[in-house]
Design a protein around this motif. Structure first.
Motif, mmCIF file in Angstrom:
data_model
loop_
_atom_site.group_PDB
_atom_site.id
_atom_site.type_symbol
_atom_site.label_atom_id
_atom_site.label_comp_id
_atom_site.label_asym_id
_atom_site.label_seq_id
_atom_site.Cartn_x
_atom_site.Cartn_y
_atom_site.Cartn_z
ATOM 1 N N SER A 1 16.914 31.895 1.834
ATOM 2 C CA SER A 1 17.215 33.306 2.070
ATOM 3 C C SER A 1 16.739 34.102 0.860
ATOM 4 C CB SER A 1 18.722 33.504 2.281
ATOM 5 O OG SER A 1 19.423 33.252 1.072
ATOM 6 N N LEU A 2 16.896 35.428 0.929
ATOM 7 C CA LEU A 2 16.532 36.259 -0.217
ATOM 8 C C LEU A 2 17.388 35.917 -1.425
ATOM 9 C CD1 LEU A 2 16.045 39.749 1.485
ATOM 10 C CD2 LEU A 2 14.265 38.209 0.627
ATOM 11 N N GLU A 3 18.670 35.573 -1.172
ATOM 12 C CA GLU A 3 19.573 35.263 -2.272
ATOM 13 C C GLU A 3 19.247 33.921 -2.928
ATOM 14 O OE1 GLU A 3 20.530 36.353 0.679
ATOM 15 O OE2 GLU A 3 21.132 38.387 0.095
ATOM 16 N N SER A 4 18.743 32.972 -2.158
ATOM 17 C CA SER A 4 18.426 31.647 -2.728
ATOM 18 C C SER A 4 17.093 31.636 -3.453
ATOM 19 C CB SER A 4 18.403 30.587 -1.632
ATOM 20 O OG SER A 4 17.288 30.756 -0.764
ATOM 21 N N GLY A 5 16.196 32.536 -3.054
ATOM 22 C CA GLY A 5 14.836 32.500 -3.564
ATOM 23 C C GLY A 5 13.994 31.514 -2.752
ATOM 24 N N PRO A 6 12.678 31.558 -2.893
ATOM 25 C CA PRO A 6 11.814 30.658 -2.117
ATOM 26 C C PRO A 6 11.948 29.216 -2.581
ATOM 27 C CG PRO A 6 10.517 31.853 -3.730
ATOM 28 C CD PRO A 6 11.900 32.436 -3.791
ATOM 29 N N ALA A 7 11.615 28.298 -1.678
ATOM 30 C CA ALA A 7 11.662 26.870 -2.000
ATOM 31 C C ALA A 7 10.565 26.515 -3.000
ATOM 32 C CB ALA A 7 11.489 26.049 -0.727
ATOM 33 N N LEU A 8 10.923 25.713 -3.989
ATOM 34 C CA LEU A 8 9.973 25.198 -4.971
ATOM 35 C C LEU A 8 9.766 23.723 -4.674
ATOM 36 C CD1 LEU A 8 11.606 26.862 -8.108
ATOM 37 C CD2 LEU A 8 9.709 27.745 -6.734
ATOM 38 N N THR B 1 0.834 -1.199 0.000
ATOM 39 C CA THR B 1 0.000 0.000 0.000
ATOM 40 C C THR B 1 0.869 1.250 0.000
ATOM 41 O OG1 THR B 1 -1.682 -1.191 1.275
ATOM 42 C CG2 THR B 1 -1.841 1.213 1.204
ATOM 43 N N PRO B 2 0.777 2.117 -1.049
ATOM 44 C CA PRO B 2 1.507 3.395 -1.015
ATOM 45 C C PRO B 2 0.906 4.304 0.047
ATOM 46 C CG PRO B 2 0.086 3.280 -2.955
ATOM 47 C CD PRO B 2 0.018 1.935 -2.297
ATOM 48 N N LEU B 3 1.749 4.829 0.920
ATOM 49 C CA LEU B 3 1.283 5.620 2.052
ATOM 50 C C LEU B 3 1.620 7.102 1.911
ATOM 51 C CD1 LEU B 3 2.472 3.129 4.813
ATOM 52 C CD2 LEU B 3 0.175 3.325 3.843
ATOM 53 N N PHE B 4 2.849 7.396 1.492
ATOM 54 C CA PHE B 4 3.308 8.781 1.334
ATOM 55 C C PHE B 4 4.218 8.862 0.116
ATOM 56 C CE2 PHE B 4 2.230 8.727 5.830
ATOM 57 C CZ PHE B 4 1.739 10.001 6.076
ATOM 58 N N GLN B 5 4.419 10.081 -0.378
ATOM 59 C CA GLN B 5 5.458 10.352 -1.354
ATOM 60 C C GLN B 5 6.289 11.519 -0.846
ATOM 61 O OE1 GLN B 5 4.233 11.040 -5.430
ATOM 62 N NE2 GLN B 5 6.260 10.580 -6.207
ATOM 63 N N LEU B 6 7.603 11.342 -0.865
ATOM 64 C CA LEU B 6 8.514 12.348 -0.334
ATOM 65 C C LEU B 6 8.326 13.697 -1.020
ATOM 66 C CD1 LEU B 6 11.910 10.436 -0.045
ATOM 67 C CD2 LEU B 6 10.628 11.439 1.841
ATOM 68 N N VAL B 7 8.467 14.753 -0.231
ATOM 69 C CA VAL B 7 8.526 16.104 -0.769
ATOM 70 C C VAL B 7 9.996 16.471 -0.955
ATOM 71 C CG1 VAL B 7 8.043 18.533 -0.354
ATOM 72 C CG2 VAL B 7 6.389 16.814 0.337
ATOM 73 N N MET B 8 10.333 17.074 -2.087
ATOM 74 C CA MET B 8 11.662 17.618 -2.302
ATOM 75 C C MET B 8 11.550 19.093 -2.632
ATOM 76 S SD MET B 8 13.618 14.552 -4.387
ATOM 77 C CE MET B 8 15.060 15.580 -4.668
ATOM 78 N N ALA B 9 12.644 19.821 -2.357
ATOM 79 C CA ALA B 9 12.654 21.268 -2.596
ATOM 80 C C ALA B 9 13.786 21.628 -3.549
ATOM 81 C CB ALA B 9 12.817 22.022 -1.282
ATOM 82 N N ASP B 10 13.526 22.609 -4.397
ATOM 83 C CA ASP B 10 14.550 23.135 -5.302
ATOM 84 C C ASP B 10 14.610 24.645 -5.110
ATOM 85 O OD1 ASP B 10 16.515 22.966 -7.184
ATOM 86 O OD2 ASP B 10 15.172 22.980 -8.910
ATOM 87 N N PHE B 11 15.745 25.255 -5.499
ATOM 88 C CA PHE B 11 15.940 26.693 -5.320
ATOM 89 C C PHE B 11 16.538 27.286 -6.586
ATOM 90 C CE2 PHE B 11 16.034 24.817 -1.133
ATOM 91 C CZ PHE B 11 15.247 25.666 -0.383
ATOM 92 N N ALA B 12 16.240 28.570 -6.799
ATOM 93 C CA ALA B 12 16.798 29.260 -7.951
ATOM 94 C C ALA B 12 18.318 29.342 -7.840
ATOM 95 C CB ALA B 12 16.192 30.656 -8.066
#
Length: 414
Positions: free
Chosen positions: A347-354, A320-331
């Motif tokens: 931070s402001l320099e990295s940009g918000p998490a996608l 049974t699939p229960l969860f799928q991992l969340v990953m984040a990317d940055f500019a």
């Protein structure tokens, strides 16, 4: 000459700082997912109070900062199924008890006593809860939350809705002879019910059989369809005029809901029988049985695939699939703020998490039972250490030589 003394002094300070960076890299050669740093220097020019450059003669060097090297580290296999490494871009998303998000490539995870998937520092690994499946087989995902799989979690039972049996009925059998096959079906409570199908050859017509279905006494009442006849063609195949039959079991003694089970005999798409039932001149035998019900089960293991899907394996055979991992990317990865313990924050320099899931967009895949090693190149670090040491020695010689020249200048008055 006083200026050369200060130029040599700042050279000593800068190369001392560079040696600290090298020492930090070497100290973290075995740190999971550590990214080595490179020292950057800049020259200093003399300037007036107004800010304009007054001379082309430099005044030494300054330490401009460090640059993280975001190259992929080597993937090392482990024996822990909850260890994960990222192949490609992206970060794991971790959350503390106050709901603050942190980002890391260090995937040394484990389940705590509450069933939460956590990092070595006790931060909660984030994922999307699987709420269902789309018609095309893709997963329906809920909002982002902490991945929680309690050790005693159960897989609920599923009643049998469809069954099929592959049986050959002996064409040479005597009129009125019978053949039985028994299979197990499940009710809504997960109770196993032995269901016996009896095939009886028609006393008059050689290619005609009838069937009957029974369950143990006291289990419930079997309700048969109106048509219990089975007609076979001279080729031994079931007649295409046949259709699926529905078997009902009512009044179950354990209080479960009534069962309505489809006997799959006919391929509606091809408008032919599916070939499970045959009448050939060989002994009656059961080749296979299938049914889609199952009892309740308890969690045995948890696995993660390359798409980050966390799947529970249960004692009833269900995956049974229960969860799928969340990953984040940055500019800009270079703008991330280091927090220590293999953690970063935006931070402001990295940009918000996608946010996204593994292998979506620019995000990489997940290697399970693996961790990403440090990307420190020891050979390169030792070469840099030698050059830094030589630079330090050279700057010290600038100071001693300037001191000797000043000493000669002072001695001119003698």
């Amino acid at each position: 000459m006083i200026g050369s003394l200060f130029a040599g002094m700042v050279g000593l300070n800068v190369n001392s700082t560079s040696m600290t960076v090298l020492g930090d890299n070497i100290a973290n050669v075995n740190t999971t997912a550590f990214k080595s740093n490179r020292s950057s220097f800049a020259n200093i020019l003399a300037s007036s109070l107004g800010g304009s450059v007054t001379s082309d003669v430099g005044r030494g060097v300054q330490f401009q900062g460090t640059t993280p090297m975001w190259t992929q580290g080597t993937i090392e296999n482990t024996n822990n199924p909850t260890d994960m490494a990222i192949n490609g871009s992206g970060f794991f998303v971790l959350q503390d008890g106050d709901g603050a998000n942190f980002y890391s490539r260090a995937g040394e995870f484990h389940f705590d006593r509450n069933g939460d998937l956590v990092s070595l520092g006790g931060l909660y690994v984030q994922g999307y809860e699987v709420t269902g499946t789309n018609p095309d087989g893709s997963l329906l995902l809920g909002p982002m939350s902490s991945i929680n799989v309690p050790g005693g979690s159960a897989s609920p039972p599923s009643p049998t809705g469809t069954f099929s049996v592959a049986v050959n009925l002996d064409a040479d059998a005597a009129a009125g002879s019978s053949y039985q096959t028994t299979m197990t079906v499940y009710d809504s409570l997960g109770s196993a019910i032995p269901m016996t199908i009896t095939f009886t050859k028609d006393a008059l017509l050689p290619n005609e059989w009838t069937f009957d279905v029974t369950v143990p006494t006291g289990t419930g009442t079997v309700v048969l369809p109106a048509d219990v006849g089975l007609s076979f063609l001279p080729s031994g195949a079931l007649s295409n005029a046949e259709a699926d039959r529905t078997i009902q079991i009512t009044g179950l003694s354990d209080g479960a809901s009534d069962l309505s089970i489809n006997w799959d005999l006919y391929d509606e798409a091809a408008l032919v029988t599916n070939g499970d039932l045959t009448q050939y001149a060989s002994a009656s035998t059961t080749r296979s049985q299938t049914q889609d019900g199952y009892p309740s089960g308890t969690l045995r293991t948890v696995d993660v695939n390359e798409f980050g899907v966390v799947t529970g394996s249960y004692s009833n055979g269900q995956l049974t699939p229960l969860f799928q991992l969340v990953m984040a990317d940055f500019a800009s990865y270079y703008g991330l703020t280091k927090m220590g313990k293999n953690l970063y924050v935006e931070s402001l320099e990295s940009g918000p998490a996608l946010y996204g899931t593994p292998q979506s967009g620019r995000l990489g895949s997940i290697s399970t039972s693996s961790i990403e090693m440090s990307n420190v190149d020891l050979a390169a670090e030792f070469v840099k250490m030698i050059t830094t040491q030589r630079a330090f020695q050279a700057n010290s010689r600038v100071i001693t030589t300037s001191d000797e020249i000043l000493n000669e200048l002072i001695n001119l008055k003698r």
